[in-house]
Design a protein around this motif. Structure first.
Motif, mmCIF file in Angstrom:
data_model
loop_
_atom_site.group_PDB
_atom_site.id
_atom_site.type_symbol
_atom_site.label_atom_id
_atom_site.label_comp_id
_atom_site.label_asym_id
_atom_site.label_seq_id
_atom_site.Cartn_x
_atom_site.Cartn_y
_atom_site.Cartn_z
ATOM 1 N N ASP A 229 -0.705 6.294 -19.838
ATOM 2 C CA ASP A 229 -1.048 6.040 -18.450
ATOM 3 C C ASP A 229 -1.675 4.646 -18.320
ATOM 4 O OD1 ASP A 229 -1.819 6.061 -15.838
ATOM 5 O OD2 ASP A 229 -3.205 7.740 -15.997
ATOM 6 N N PRO A 230 -1.066 3.729 -17.529
ATOM 7 C CA PRO A 230 -1.619 2.378 -17.420
ATOM 8 C C PRO A 230 -2.709 2.231 -16.367
ATOM 9 C CG PRO A 230 0.434 2.489 -16.217
ATOM 10 C CD PRO A 230 0.238 3.850 -16.835
ATOM 11 N N TRP A 231 -2.905 3.238 -15.528
ATOM 12 C CA TRP A 231 -3.809 3.071 -14.396
ATOM 13 C C TRP A 231 -5.265 2.820 -14.779
ATOM 14 C CZ3 TRP A 231 -2.296 1.841 -9.711
ATOM 15 C CH2 TRP A 231 -0.965 2.062 -9.386
ATOM 16 N N PRO A 232 -5.810 3.448 -15.835
ATOM 17 C CA PRO A 232 -7.195 3.124 -16.209
ATOM 18 C C PRO A 232 -7.393 1.654 -16.581
ATOM 19 C CG PRO A 232 -6.518 5.195 -17.219
ATOM 20 C CD PRO A 232 -5.284 4.590 -16.620
ATOM 21 N N VAL A 233 -6.316 0.985 -17.013
ATOM 22 C CA VAL A 233 -6.397 -0.452 -17.305
ATOM 23 C C VAL A 233 -6.067 -1.266 -16.059
ATOM 24 C CG1 VAL A 233 -5.449 -2.336 -18.713
ATOM 25 C CG2 VAL A 233 -5.780 -0.060 -19.720
ATOM 26 N N ALA A 234 -5.078 -0.832 -15.305
ATOM 27 C CA ALA A 234 -4.571 -1.620 -14.177
ATOM 28 C C ALA A 234 -5.577 -1.733 -13.043
ATOM 29 C CB ALA A 234 -3.275 -0.998 -13.661
ATOM 30 N N VAL A 249 -6.227 -14.219 -1.441
ATOM 31 C CA VAL A 249 -5.611 -12.963 -1.012
ATOM 32 C C VAL A 249 -6.682 -11.981 -0.566
ATOM 33 C CG1 VAL A 249 -3.640 -13.273 -2.558
ATOM 34 C CG2 VAL A 249 -5.620 -11.969 -3.341
ATOM 35 N N GLY A 250 -6.290 -11.075 0.321
ATOM 36 C CA GLY A 250 -7.228 -10.082 0.805
ATOM 37 C C GLY A 250 -7.450 -8.945 -0.170
ATOM 38 N N ASP A 251 -6.450 -8.642 -0.999
ATOM 39 C CA ASP A 251 -6.558 -7.552 -1.968
ATOM 40 C C ASP A 251 -5.484 -7.754 -3.023
ATOM 41 O OD1 ASP A 251 -7.451 -5.256 -3.189
ATOM 42 O OD2 ASP A 251 -6.586 -3.873 -1.716
ATOM 43 N N VAL A 252 -5.683 -7.153 -4.195
ATOM 44 C CA VAL A 252 -4.672 -7.147 -5.243
ATOM 45 C C VAL A 252 -4.353 -5.689 -5.561
ATOM 46 C CG1 VAL A 252 -4.112 -7.740 -7.628
ATOM 47 C CG2 VAL A 252 -5.389 -9.367 -6.211
ATOM 48 N N VAL A 253 -3.082 -5.317 -5.432
ATOM 49 C CA VAL A 253 -2.647 -3.926 -5.577
ATOM 50 C C VAL A 253 -1.849 -3.773 -6.870
ATOM 51 C CG1 VAL A 253 -1.326 -2.059 -4.514
ATOM 52 C CG2 VAL A 253 -2.529 -3.726 -3.073
ATOM 53 N N PRO A 254 -2.228 -2.843 -7.754
ATOM 54 C CA PRO A 254 -1.426 -2.600 -8.969
ATOM 55 C C PRO A 254 -0.114 -1.902 -8.613
ATOM 56 C CG PRO A 254 -3.650 -1.643 -9.125
ATOM 57 C CD PRO A 254 -3.412 -1.971 -7.705
ATOM 58 N N LEU A 255 0.959 -2.239 -9.355
ATOM 59 C CA LEU A 255 2.256 -1.650 -9.040
ATOM 60 C C LEU A 255 3.149 -1.606 -10.272
ATOM 61 C CD1 LEU A 255 4.131 -0.704 -6.619
ATOM 62 C CD2 LEU A 255 5.045 -3.037 -6.673
ATOM 63 N N ALA A 256 3.778 -0.462 -10.503
ATOM 64 C CA ALA A 256 4.866 -0.344 -11.478
ATOM 65 C C ALA A 256 6.149 -0.549 -10.695
ATOM 66 C CB ALA A 256 4.838 1.016 -12.159
ATOM 67 N N ALA A 257 6.557 -1.815 -10.549
ATOM 68 C CA ALA A 257 7.610 -2.171 -9.592
ATOM 69 C C ALA A 257 8.960 -1.559 -9.947
ATOM 70 C CB ALA A 257 7.726 -3.691 -9.493
ATOM 71 N N LEU A 258 9.273 -1.450 -11.249
ATOM 72 C CA LEU A 258 10.572 -0.888 -11.630
ATOM 73 C C LEU A 258 10.692 0.564 -11.177
ATOM 74 C CD1 LEU A 258 13.276 -1.149 -13.097
ATOM 75 C CD2 LEU A 258 12.097 -0.456 -15.205
ATOM 76 N N ILE A 259 9.636 1.338 -11.379
ATOM 77 C CA ILE A 259 9.650 2.734 -10.942
ATOM 78 C C ILE A 259 9.734 2.798 -9.421
ATOM 79 C CG2 ILE A 259 8.361 4.903 -10.948
ATOM 80 C CD1 ILE A 259 7.108 4.021 -13.589
ATOM 81 N N GLN A 345 4.986 7.894 -5.991
ATOM 82 C CA GLN A 345 3.529 7.987 -5.895
ATOM 83 C C GLN A 345 2.884 7.371 -7.130
ATOM 84 O OE1 GLN A 345 2.265 9.439 -3.137
ATOM 85 N NE2 GLN A 345 0.111 9.128 -3.644
ATOM 86 N N ALA A 346 3.431 7.669 -8.316
ATOM 87 C CA ALA A 346 2.860 7.163 -9.564
ATOM 88 C C ALA A 346 3.055 5.660 -9.719
ATOM 89 C CB ALA A 346 3.501 7.883 -10.757
ATOM 90 N N SER A 347 4.021 5.093 -9.002
ATOM 91 C CA SER A 347 4.279 3.651 -9.106
ATOM 92 C C SER A 347 3.225 2.811 -8.397
ATOM 93 C CB SER A 347 5.658 3.326 -8.521
ATOM 94 O OG SER A 347 5.641 3.389 -7.100
ATOM 95 N N GLY A 348 2.494 3.403 -7.450
ATOM 96 C CA GLY A 348 1.529 2.652 -6.652
ATOM 97 C C GLY A 348 2.102 2.123 -5.357
ATOM 98 N N MET A 349 3.369 2.439 -5.053
ATOM 99 C CA MET A 349 4.017 1.912 -3.854
ATOM 100 C C MET A 349 3.361 2.389 -2.554
ATOM 101 S SD MET A 349 6.391 -0.251 -3.376
ATOM 102 C CE MET A 349 7.248 -0.941 -1.947
ATOM 103 N N PRO A 350 2.911 3.643 -2.446
ATOM 104 C CA PRO A 350 2.258 4.049 -1.185
ATOM 105 C C PRO A 350 1.038 3.196 -0.852
ATOM 106 C CG PRO A 350 2.885 5.982 -2.440
ATOM 107 C CD PRO A 350 3.116 4.809 -3.335
ATOM 108 N N ARG A 351 0.230 2.877 -1.869
ATOM 109 C CA ARG A 351 -0.938 2.041 -1.591
ATOM 110 C C ARG A 351 -0.519 0.638 -1.153
ATOM 111 N NH1 ARG A 351 -5.540 -0.404 -5.706
ATOM 112 N NH2 ARG A 351 -6.361 -1.878 -4.173
ATOM 113 N N LEU A 352 0.528 0.085 -1.773
ATOM 114 C CA LEU A 352 0.985 -1.241 -1.380
ATOM 115 C C LEU A 352 1.483 -1.223 0.059
ATOM 116 C CD1 LEU A 352 1.651 -4.174 -1.924
ATOM 117 C CD2 LEU A 352 3.832 -3.440 -2.922
#
Length: 520
Positions: A229-234, A249-259, A345-352
């Motif tokens: 799981d990369p999220w604890p690091v990301a 930038v106003g914020d930096v959002v982590p993303l697993a873009a391929l997924i 959901q796991a990719s982080g796309m909803p937050r982005l």
């Protein structure tokens, strides 16, 4: 859709277009036409940072080439159209149409030298582009790499930090964007920050501040080994990047873009999920060995053919494969659609998407109006015709005297304080930014359950604070900014008195969390 602020400026352009000379009229007409177009968002970052993969995820179709080639050397604009179409726009204004390839992607070869291409214009029948135009940019160069000097005459600043060979027409297309998404991988280096500062200077004024710029920490699945799981690091890494780039930038959002691309573009098929389900049923020890590395996943004996496993890696990489197998092991009856939703959901796309909604879509009317107002001001400043200058400046002043357009002054001041051009304490910066980007008094004043009389009193008190700060808060620049904020809160107090009450706060679900927010 054109909002009330930009609609009024479009009307103003129609009024003054016959009052200026031919050159000025063309420019005014262009500004008015742009106000009727969707907001443009430029995707920026280094080569191989994952920009095109992110573009595909945002669009919901895998159409932008992700491998380095001719198309990655030019600007590509993705917009809504009634039919899929690819036009290569030459620097001489010519257009050459190309079909999408057999995979539904932009062809790998444009058929003309990249040096002769201004940009690639892609029209797609996807609803996601109805209110947003996405501009995929060439890779940013290192700060110490020689860049094209031809950009300077177009954007009027130091050459934009693109790799050698990126021409002025491409740079001009990027400069027209009203908002920016920066894509990073792992850590921001000093030359990244310098390159992004130059990119920021080359884009439209309101797009060059944290108000309308978002960072993306891409390829987070490469931060850890194998399927871990990369999220604890990301998450902490993205937070650190946000602090480093708080003036950009106003914020930096982590993303697993391929997924995200695979899920949003619907690339995972029922056959793929059947193969994953077969692998998920393997004994634990055998499965752990298979997931120990990408090479082992490809080559070890398994009840799924090697070609299918290769495809799964191309679609999800090892982290995505491991996540999908864990979901199917826990729930073997999980449907293809449900698995895809969990992967997204796991990719982080909803937050982005939520962050982009906050930073771009909800305030698109003000962003577009601010861009147009700045363009009219620049046109007036550059005009050599005295009468044209007078007409344009008078039009801008008449517009800004309207209380409804005080929001544009607020946006300009918020841009100055968030970028550090006008230093202020963080508390004042945050309050001024809220006032600039929203018209919901409960959100601006941080009083979600307050009634109209309480809101009015709080707005009056805020106006008093800003008036006091204008007199004793610092130098002339701080005083001018504080006077704009004072009038903004005075107008907000009048609004709460006239409205009596505001719409209730609505719940928005993002990334598995519920956040309270009223759309400005």
């Amino acid at each position: 859709m054109t909002g009330p602020l930009s609609h009024r400026i479009a009307e103003l352009c129609d009024e003054i277009v016959t009052q200026v000379g031919p050159h000025g009229a063309d420019q005014v007409r262009h500004i008015g036409e742009r106000l009727g177009e969707p907001l443009r968002v430029a995707i920026a970052g280094r080569l191989k940072a994952g920009k095109s993969t992110l573009v595909n995820a945002l669009i919901g179709r895998r159409v932008a080439p992700t491998a380095v080639g001719e198309c990655t050397r030019v600007v590509t604009r993705f917009r809504y159209g009634t039919a899929d179409r690819v036009d290569v726009v030459g620097r001489d204004g010519s257009r050459r149409s190309l079909p999408l390839d057999d995979d539904g992607m932009i062809p790998g070869r444009l058929g003309v030298p990249a040096s002769s291409v201004a940009y690639v214009d892609v029209a797609l029948t996807t609803d996601r582009l109805r209110d947003l135009t996405v501009v995929d940019t060439p890779g940013l160069a290192s700060a110490d790499q020689q860049v094209s000097e031809r950009a300077h005459p177009v954007v009027g600043v130091a050459a934009a930090p693109f790799d050698d060979g990126i021409d002025a027409d491409s740079t001009s297309e990027i400069a027209a964007a009203e908002a920016v998404v920066y894509v990073f991988t792992q850590a921001v280096r000093a030359d990244d920050a310098n390159a992004l500062a130059a990119f920021r200077a080359s884009t439209a004024r309101l797009a060059s501040s944290p108000i309308n710029a978002v960072g993306v920490l891409g390829k987070i699945d490469t931060l850890v080994a194998g399927p871990d799981d990369p999220w604890p690091v990301a998450v902490p890494l993205a937070a650190g990047q946000a602090r480093l780039l708080q003036r950009t930038v106003g914020d930096v959002v982590p993303l697993a873009a391929l997924i995200a691309e695979t899920g949003e573009a619907g690339r995972l098929t029922t056959t793929d999920v059947t193969a994953l389900r077969t692998l998920a049923a393997l004994p634990g020890a055998q499965l752990r060995l298979l997931l120990a590395s990408a090479d082992l996943f490809r080559t070890r004996a398994a009840p799924v053919e090697q070609a299918r496993r290769e495809r799964l890696l191309r679609l999800l990489d090892l982290y995505g494969v491991g996540f999908a197998l864990a979901q199917l092991a826990a729930d073997p009856r999980l449907s293809t659609g449900d698995l895809i939703r969990r992967l997204v959901q796991a990719s982080g796309m909803p937050r982005l998407r939520h962050t982009l909604d906050q930073a771009v879509r909800w305030r698109s009317d003000a962003i577009k109006a601010g861009w147009a107002l700045a363009a009219l001001e620049r046109l007036a400043g550059r005009s050599r015709d005295r009468r044209d200058r007078a007409v344009l400046r008078d039009a801008v002043e008449r517009l800004l005297r309207d209380p409804a357009y005080h929001r544009l002054r607020l946006l300009d001041v918020a841009h100055r304080v968030t970028t550090g051009a006008v230093p202020m304490p963080d508390e004042q910066v945050q309050e001024l930014t809220r006032l600039a980007v929203s018209d919901d008094p409960r959100w601006i004043l941080r009083m979600p359950g307050a009634a109209a009389p309480q809101l009015r009193e709080a707005a009056v008190q805020a106006a008093h604070r800003w008036r006091a700060y204008a007199h004793a808060g610092g130098g002339p620049a701080q005083s001018r900014a504080a006077q704009v904020a004072h009038r903004g809160f005075h107008l907000l107090a009048q609004q709460t008195q006239a409205d009596g009450s505001q719409p209730p706060t609505v719940a928005r679900h993002t990334g598995g969390e519920t956040t309270e927010r009223v759309q400005p």
